[in-house]
Design an enzyme around this catalytic site. Structure first.
Site, PDB file in Angstrom:
ATOM      1  N   GLY B 136      -7.421   6.672   0.869  1.00  0.00           N
ATOM      2  CA  GLY B 136      -6.977   5.332   0.115  1.00  0.00           C
ATOM      3  C   GLY B 136      -6.089   6.315  -0.320  1.00  0.00           C
ATOM      4  O   GLY B 136      -5.533   7.574   0.212  1.00  0.00           O
ATOM      5  N   LYS B 207     -15.170   7.888   8.243  1.00  0.00           N
ATOM      6  CA  LYS B 207     -14.481   8.471   8.287  1.00  0.00           C
ATOM      7  C   LYS B 207     -15.256  10.248   7.904  1.00  0.00           C
ATOM      8  O   LYS B 207     -14.440  10.411   7.558  1.00  0.00           O
ATOM      9  CB  LYS B 207     -14.308   8.033   6.760  1.00  0.00           C
ATOM     10  CG  LYS B 207     -13.479   6.819   6.583  1.00  0.00           C
ATOM     11  CD  LYS B 207     -13.505   6.178   5.516  1.00  0.00           C
ATOM     12  CE  LYS B 207     -12.467   4.447   5.114  1.00  0.00           C
ATOM     13  NZ  LYS B 207     -12.699   3.835   4.062  1.00  0.00           N
ATOM     14  N   GLY B 304      -6.256  -1.117  -1.266  1.00  0.00           N
ATOM     15  CA  GLY B 304      -5.985  -1.495  -1.743  1.00  0.00           C
ATOM     16  C   GLY B 304      -4.079  -1.176  -1.706  1.00  0.00           C
ATOM     17  O   GLY B 304      -4.452   0.026  -0.912  1.00  0.00           O
TER      18      GLY B 304
END
Lengths: 437, 437
Positions: B136, B207, B304
């Site tokens: 992120g 990832k 988020g």
């Protein structure tokens, strides 16, 4: 993809310069792949050609003739590793004027003379890269200038001086005095023979100045914000802080609060549950806050040969591929936030740690708390241990008294401190540190 | 400096897409400064136009006609925020084929289909940016591909799944079961209604696959390395680990050891003095090691709305200024380290944590330690607490037994585990985790 080599000269073949040369020579193929063209170390300028070096350079690379290098039109990039202002400033200006890009690790120069250098570079269509100048191998400049470009950076809280952090870690972990810890830092090569700039807070303050300039476009001079070093601390302070649940770090802070910039670089008590409390030895750690991304933390070696060389060579590749030429003219340096005011230091609001040596007799605590009360400072906690052996020169035993205040302003706290220092019952040292929480 | 606007379309206006639009609209001036040109949100593609949205877009921006957007020659960049493989893969290919650069947060797609997408983009002279796909808001991709370019990355140890980390933190800090912690993660929006990909280790493994491909140029398929999720753990495991001085994290690891790549993503015991043990809630934390810079650590919100949007917009600015076009074709993707072999999983050497429920009667401990001994596994420590209340269906009390082994290979450990599971004295669950130290 251009395949003409990028010709490079290093000025200053000390520890970092040798590290840079080592990377360029030992892994030339990998660097060529990543740069899209060969990076050729054409010259390396030293003051004393006769000094032995532990790196082998090709015939003709080493020189003590800086003019021939600055005048060499074949050289594309100068890696400027001479410290201090003079002659580093002139070298850098001349390099730019002669059409070269510059990569440097000199934070003192950028902090003091950055504005005119950046300006000149931009006029000349050149760039200055300085990832290595702040936090060594930690990708801090890149994060501030690229990764966080969707943000306004609203807070920087950072441990930026590895030497100080090493000394504080040594003191606390090995139960040694400040002087012994400095000696150990010198032996291991983390501190210079004269470590003044590291331990008096100058180095951390210079790096903070650079970060503020990059994130807000405004220059704050070293004399415009509170700066204090670790050279006034003793082991006792670290132990009392620990007893209260805190760790002492040399913390550089820039917080944007309602359009005002709170800025200081001082030994600071950090709560043990704050990630910044947990960074040992010569590591740096930085907490950045952006209004979109929230908080991010970066840490790693802030100094040392190969960590710093890694940052220098990364910048060199930025120049080689053309990224630096794009990034430099679009830094926030050129979009200053003139609407932001520097918060007057008297108005900075924090909690404080206070260590006093006081006479162990009636009324003393009342005298002290009255002074604090007169300045509307209230006490959050207080530690007084029993008196150590009595000094025969004193009429009363002298005991250490540690006070943690509630939040107050620097102005009030300084005024109270001045009054406290006048009290008969108080002996030196008189240690004060802000608290970060 | 080009001042023509960069025209952008977002495909997929979920949480992240709305965050991206918010940054572009709310701070257009700042983005223009940093990009050197206006960034214009021309279209935003959604599936259902009638769904209410909490962002106000100009008339005509919102559309459900993806073809008109992909065919619009005026659009320079597609922000591809559709998850999964299908239709995301087609959308991305079509965007590239129609001459657009792509910014995406879709790690599943890049992990599974990255190779062909990267290849096609490069042939077409386009670029794919994916800072938001891994960790992120943490500047991890930028650090791996730019800041560490003077290094061979030799180790990645990372907490990359915020949902799992939140669940583990909840369980341990609030003394709740796995199921309750999942529920709380869903309530707060950290976990999907079906959190399988997060909690079974797939997301972290994807990832890790992207990071390995970026740092070594080799693709390792998800079925080629050990992958395990937190969905088999219970609160008891976290407590036993803590008793032994460890914290359990879902840890993704890629270590280069003598030309072999050790790679796995599993719940792992991390010693409490390792900085990776200290990251709570939905934060990510990554330790990278380079052969020049040494170790660096990055942390921040791995998911988020605004943290991810921050990474997307940073990439958009990279495209706008031309940095992306320089960086993408020079990634280590294009310089694969074919000399590196993937270490067979049987040869991976670690310590292990083992929690068994065993009958509390003579010989049991001997039986267990004999099995381990037969496989040359020796015991480093052992915890057996007193039996809880007795189950009336059992002839003996059932007690938990926790064993920490010395270093052994995964092959030996698996063989021993299979034998242990056959023992009459052992009841489910049978929990095994590697130890990182």
């Amino acid at each position: 993809m251009s395949s003409s080599p990028l010709n490079v000269a290093i000025i200053g073949m000390g520890t970092v310069g040798s590290g840079v040369a080592k990377i360029l020579l030992d892994r030339a193929d990998q660097m060529t792949n990543r740069a899209g063209r060969p990076i050729h170390l054409k010259r390396a300028v030293v003051r004393d050609l006769s000094r032995p070096r532990n790196i082998e350079l090709a015939e003709g690379v080493l020189t003590d003739d800086i003019d021939s290098v600055l005048n060499d039109d074949d050289i594309d990039v100068i890696i400027q590793l001479v410290g201090g202002i003079d002659p580093a400033y002139d070298i850098m200006l001349r390099a730019l004027e002669s059409g070269k890009d510059v990569v440097t690790a000199n934070k003192a120069l950028l902090c003091e003379k950055g504005e005119s250098l950046y300006q000149r570079a931009r006029e000349l269509g050149r760039c200055i890269c300085f990832e290595a100048a702040v936090a060594g191998g930690v990708p801090l400049i890149e994060t501030v200038t690229q990764a966080m470009s969707a943000n306004q950076i609203t807070s920087i809280e950072a441990i930026l001086n590895g030497t100080s952090n090493y000394i504080l870690t040594q003191m606390f972990s090995h139960d040694v005095s400040y002087d012994d810890a400095v000696k150990s830092a010198q032996e291991i090569g983390y501190a210079e023979a004269d470590p003044a700039m590291d331990v008096d807070g100058t180095d951390a303050a210079q790096k903070l100045g650079i970060l503020v300039q990059l994130s807000l476009g405004i220059k704050v001079g070293l004399d415009e914000f509170l700066r204090q070093g670790i050279d006034t601390l003793s082991l006792a302070d670290l132990k009392y802080a620990s007893e209260l649940g805190y760790t002492v770090k040399l913390l550089a802070v820039a917080n944007l609060i309602d359009g005002q910039l709170e800025m200081h670089a001082q030994p600071t008590l950090i709560r043990n549950d704050n990630p910044l409390a947990h960074v040992e030895d010569a590591y740096n750690k930085i907490a950045l806050e952006g209004d979109a991304v929230g908080k991010i933390w970066l840490s790693g070696m802030g100094a040392g040969q190969m960590a710093t060389a890694s940052a220098v060579v990364a910048n060199l590749i930025d120049v080689a591929v053309g990224r630096a030429a794009i990034t430099f003219p679009r830094l926030d340096l050129w979009n200053p936030r003139h609407d932001i005011k520097i918060m007057p230091r008297e108005e900075i609001s924090r909690r404080y740690f206070l260590r006093l040596n006081v006479e162990d007799r009636p009324h003393v605590l009342a005298d002290i708390t009255n002074v604090l009360g007169d300045h509307e400072i209230s006490i959050a906690s207080l530690v007084q241990h029993e008196a150590p052996e009595v000094d025969p020169n004193e009429s009363f035993p002298i005991v250490p008294l540690v006070i943690m205040t509630h939040r107050t302003t620097e102005g009030r706290f300084q005024a109270a401190s001045r009054e406290l220092e006048q009290l008969d019952c108080i002996r030196a040292p008189f240690v004060r540190m802000p608290v970060n929480d």
